[in-house]
Design a protein around this motif. Structure first.
Motif, PDB file in Angstrom:
ATOM      1  N   GLU A   1       1.703   4.754   1.822  1.00 19.50           N
ATOM      2  CA  GLU A   1       1.518   5.393   3.120  1.00 19.50           C
ATOM      3  C   GLU A   1       0.651   6.637   2.959  1.00 19.50           C
ATOM      4  OE1 GLU A   1       4.590   5.425   6.525  1.00 19.50           O
ATOM      5  OE2 GLU A   1       4.969   7.198   5.297  1.00 19.50           O
ATOM      6  N   ASP A   2      -0.344   6.743   3.818  1.00 18.68           N
ATOM      7  CA  ASP A   2      -1.275   7.874   3.764  1.00 18.68           C
ATOM      8  C   ASP A   2      -0.741   9.005   4.622  1.00 18.68           C
ATOM      9  OD1 ASP A   2      -3.440   9.470   3.327  1.00 18.68           O
ATOM     10  OD2 ASP A   2      -4.871   8.235   4.439  1.00 18.68           O
ATOM     11  N   GLU A   3      -0.203  10.026   3.983  1.00 17.07           N
ATOM     12  CA  GLU A   3       0.338  11.181   4.681  1.00 17.07           C
ATOM     13  C   GLU A   3      -0.588  12.365   4.447  1.00 17.07           C
ATOM     14  OE1 GLU A   3       4.580  11.780   4.037  1.00 17.07           O
ATOM     15  OE2 GLU A   3       4.637   9.799   3.111  1.00 17.07           O
TER      16      GLU A   3
ATOM     17  N   VAL B   1       4.653   0.788   1.047  1.00 16.87           N
ATOM     18  CA  VAL B   1       4.905  -0.043   2.211  1.00 16.87           C
ATOM     19  C   VAL B   1       4.574  -1.485   1.834  1.00 16.87           C
ATOM     20  CG1 VAL B   1       4.291  -0.499   4.625  1.00 16.87           C
ATOM     21  CG2 VAL B   1       4.334   1.866   3.767  1.00 16.87           C
TER      22      VAL B   1
ATOM     23  N   TYR C   1       0.846  -1.184   0.000  1.00 18.40           N
ATOM     24  CA  TYR C   1       0.000   0.000   0.000  1.00 18.40           C
ATOM     25  C   TYR C   1       0.881   1.233   0.000  1.00 18.40           C
ATOM     26  CZ  TYR C   1       0.860   0.303   5.069  1.00 18.40           C
ATOM     27  OH  TYR C   1       1.461   0.394   6.305  1.00 18.40           O
TER      28      TYR C   1
ATOM     29  N   GLY D   1      -3.198   4.003   1.928  1.00 18.18           N
ATOM     30  CA  GLY D   1      -3.608   3.675   3.289  1.00 18.18           C
ATOM     31  C   GLY D   1      -3.556   2.180   3.540  1.00 18.18           C
ATOM     32  N   SER D   2      -3.197   1.803   4.767  1.00 20.29           N
ATOM     33  CA  SER D   2      -3.024   0.384   5.099  1.00 20.29           C
ATOM     34  C   SER D   2      -4.314  -0.419   4.971  1.00 20.29           C
ATOM     35  CB  SER D   2      -2.440   0.240   6.500  1.00 20.29           C
ATOM     36  OG  SER D   2      -3.313   0.809   7.462  1.00 20.29           O
TER      37      SER D   2
ATOM     38  N   THR E   1       5.393   7.014  -0.513  1.00 21.14           N
ATOM     39  CA  THR E   1       6.061   5.888   0.140  1.00 21.14           C
ATOM     40  C   THR E   1       5.240   4.619  -0.020  1.00 21.14           C
ATOM     41  OG1 THR E   1       7.003   7.389   1.773  1.00 21.14           O
ATOM     42  CG2 THR E   1       7.005   5.051   2.324  1.00 21.14           C
TER      43      THR E   1
END
Length: 181
Positions: A108-110, A177, A106, A136-137, A175
């Motif tokens: 990364e949701d920043e 993950v 996924y 988002g995870s 990013t």
């Protein structure tokens, strides 16, 4: 009587020393170990990134300051106030061997980066098969081991009046993950 006191003192001392050193209660351990790590280019790393079979013209590579190739997403002639979808633009491959686990991938949701499927988000990466965002995870997609892959669409949405092409240009990095499934 003194003999009993002496024996009791020795016994209590032994218990005290045993409690202090035998309980395993310590605060720090330092040990040197050798480690063998290596870095691979994106296409041959454990999790590989490569241009997809579709709109691969927007996916490229560049070399960062540490001489590592990184994936880049670039397109300069996007329509303002439009949503543009580049189908099958990026492929993520799990290059692990048959004994390695599958991975959940996924982005990364920043909150400071306008990436995702919300109305104010400019960039989104979605699964090519069902157009679900992987930001988002909770939106992770599983990629099986031993060459399993996931094709991703790159979506640039400039329909919101508060964003424009410059907002897309301001996204410096995202990013990815990968967690074992």
């Amino acid at each position: 009587m003194q003999r009993r006191a002496l024996l009791a003192g020795i016994g209590l001392s032994s218990i005290g020393v045993g409690a202090a050193f035998g309980s395993g209660a310590f605060t720090t351990v330092s040990a040197n170990r050798t480690v063998d790590l290596s870095v691979q280019k994106d296409e041959s790393a454990r999790i590989g990134f490569s241009p997809g079979s579709g709109a691969s013209s927007i996916i490229g590579t560049s070399t960062d300051s540490s001489s590592v190739n990184v994936i880049t997403v670039s397109k300069s002639d996007l329509n303002d106030r439009a949503k543009t979808v580049f189908e099958d633009a990026l492929t993520v491959t799990n290059n692990g061997g048959s004994g390695d686990p599958a991975v959940d991938i996924y982005i990364e949701d920043e909150s400071s980066v306008p990436v995702g499927a919300e109305s104010a988000d400019v960039l989104d990466l979605q699964t090519a098969t069902d157009n679900n965002s992987i930001v988002g995870s909770t939106n992770a997609v599983e990629v099986s081991t031993d060459g399993g892959s996931q094709s991703l669409d790159v979506v640039v949405d400039l329909r919101d009046s508060s964003v424009d092409g410059n907002t897309f240009d301001d996204i410096a990095e995202i990013t990815f993950v990968a967690n074992s499934a």
